[in-house]
Motif scaffolding. Structure first.
Motif, PDB file in Angstrom:
ATOM      1  N   ALA A   3     100.080  13.393  43.054  1.00  0.00           N
ATOM      2  CA  ALA A   3      98.763  13.380  43.683  1.00  0.00           C
ATOM      3  C   ALA A   3      98.747  12.609  45.007  1.00  0.00           C
ATOM      4  O   ALA A   3      97.708  12.543  45.664  1.00  0.00           O
ATOM      5  CB  ALA A   3      97.739  12.775  42.731  1.00  0.00           C
ATOM      6  N   ARG A   4      99.889  12.028  45.394  1.00  0.00           N
ATOM      7  CA  ARG A   4      99.924  11.229  46.617  1.00  0.00           C
ATOM      8  C   ARG A   4     100.989  11.741  47.584  1.00  0.00           C
ATOM      9  O   ARG A   4     101.990  11.068  47.846  1.00  0.00           O
ATOM     10  CB  ARG A   4     100.153   9.757  46.292  1.00  0.00           C
ATOM     11  CG  ARG A   4      99.112   9.151  45.358  1.00  0.00           C
ATOM     12  CD  ARG A   4      99.236   7.660  45.295  1.00  0.00           C
ATOM     13  NE  ARG A   4      99.014   7.024  46.588  1.00  0.00           N
ATOM     14  CZ  ARG A   4      99.094   5.707  46.811  1.00  0.00           C
ATOM     15  NH1 ARG A   4      99.409   4.899  45.810  1.00  0.00           N
ATOM     16  NH2 ARG A   4      98.884   5.212  48.006  1.00  0.00           N
ATOM     17  N   PRO A   5     100.787  12.950  48.134  1.00  0.00           N
ATOM     18  CA  PRO A   5     101.786  13.509  49.051  1.00  0.00           C
ATOM     19  C   PRO A   5     101.786  12.806  50.396  1.00  0.00           C
ATOM     20  O   PRO A   5     100.792  12.193  50.798  1.00  0.00           O
ATOM     21  CB  PRO A   5     101.334  14.963  49.198  1.00  0.00           C
ATOM     22  CG  PRO A   5      99.863  14.916  48.978  1.00  0.00           C
ATOM     23  CD  PRO A   5      99.643  13.847  47.936  1.00  0.00           C
ATOM     24  N   THR A   6     102.903  12.896  51.084  1.00  0.00           N
ATOM     25  CA  THR A   6     103.015  12.359  52.433  1.00  0.00           C
ATOM     26  C   THR A   6     103.833  13.363  53.252  1.00  0.00           C
ATOM     27  O   THR A   6     104.065  14.491  52.827  1.00  0.00           O
ATOM     28  CB  THR A   6     103.673  10.967  52.428  1.00  0.00           C
ATOM     29  OG1 THR A   6     103.671  10.440  53.765  1.00  0.00           O
ATOM     30  CG2 THR A   6     105.100  11.008  51.923  1.00  0.00           C
ATOM     31  N   VAL A   7     104.267  12.978  54.434  1.00  0.00           N
ATOM     32  CA  VAL A   7     105.010  13.878  55.306  1.00  0.00           C
ATOM     33  C   VAL A   7     106.354  14.249  54.660  1.00  0.00           C
ATOM     34  O   VAL A   7     107.070  13.372  54.163  1.00  0.00           O
ATOM     35  CB  VAL A   7     105.255  13.221  56.679  1.00  0.00           C
ATOM     36  CG1 VAL A   7     106.050  14.138  57.581  1.00  0.00           C
ATOM     37  CG2 VAL A   7     103.924  12.857  57.323  1.00  0.00           C
ATOM     38  N   GLY A   8     106.676  15.530  54.662  1.00  0.00           N
ATOM     39  CA  GLY A   8     107.930  15.981  54.081  1.00  0.00           C
ATOM     40  C   GLY A   8     109.136  15.567  54.915  1.00  0.00           C
ATOM     41  O   GLY A   8     109.005  15.183  56.088  1.00  0.00           O
TER      42      GLY A   8
END
Length: 207
Positions: free
Chosen positions: A26-31
């Protein structure tokens, strides 16, 4: 700017990797960019905490990282147990023998449908052979492995990364790819033979 003394332990797969601020979907960031060198600093189950050369860090699916080759082992050094395909081949042979025996019992009338179901309950088997290439299913870890006869590589995983290690037992059923090719969003996990792959959900997002 590269941090002093930075020594990568892995690189990101050729198609890049989704990343998260914490080991939480639930806490995505830059790939992460394809083939980016990273240093694996921590593991939590399937999750891997990586650090980049500029000091930035993130959590990724640690199963999909490609290890940087280390110094080659001596020619007579024993093969690592986790890289040896033979134990899984033996398990596959045993599972196939059990299933064949159950089928024979059903065909000869020694078993009814209920007895057949009881004998095959929890039995998982997956083997695809194409010349020197081999795909084996590992039921304990819910993943497909690819080997050219010498080393095992994760080919596809049943589920998204977990914080706790998986315990042995039947894994959720997923179909096996028909051939080693890149999949589309509505297909199960696929990848190039010998290379790690993602877990893809029906809407195309990594789960």
């Amino acid at each position: 700017m590269t941090a002093p003394g930075f020594r990568p332990t892995h690189v990101v797969p050729q198609h890049g990797l989704p990343a998260w601020e914490e080991p939480d979907p639930a806490r995505p960031t830059v790939g992460l960019d394809p083939l980016l060198p990273v240093r694996l600093v921590e593991r939590r189950g399937d999750w891997g905490h990586v650090q980049c050369s500029n000091g930035w860090s993130a959590w990724v699916d640690g199963r999909l990282l490609v290890a940087v080759p280390q110094d080659p082992t001596a020619p007579d050094a024993p093969m690592a147990r986790t890289a040896d395909p033979r134990p899984l081949l033996i398990r596959a042979e045993e599972a196939l023998s059990r299933y064949r025996s159950a089928v024979e019992g059903l065909m000869h009338g020694d078993l009814d449908g209920e007895g057949f179901g009881a004998l095959t309950l929890g039995l998982r088997l997956g083997v695809v052979v194409d010349g020197e290439s081999l795909w084996l299913y590992d039921p304990d870890h819910g993943r497909w492995l690819y080997t050219d006869g010498t080393r095992l590589h994760t080919y596809a995983a049943d589920e998204a990364p977990r914080t706790a290690p998986r315990s042995p037992g039947p894994a959720p059923t997923r179909p096996m790819p028909d051939e080693p090719a890149h999949g589309t969003p509505d297909e199960p996990t696929r990848g190039t033979p010998g290379e790690p792959t993602r877990v893809v959900s029906p809407d195309g997002d990594l789960r």
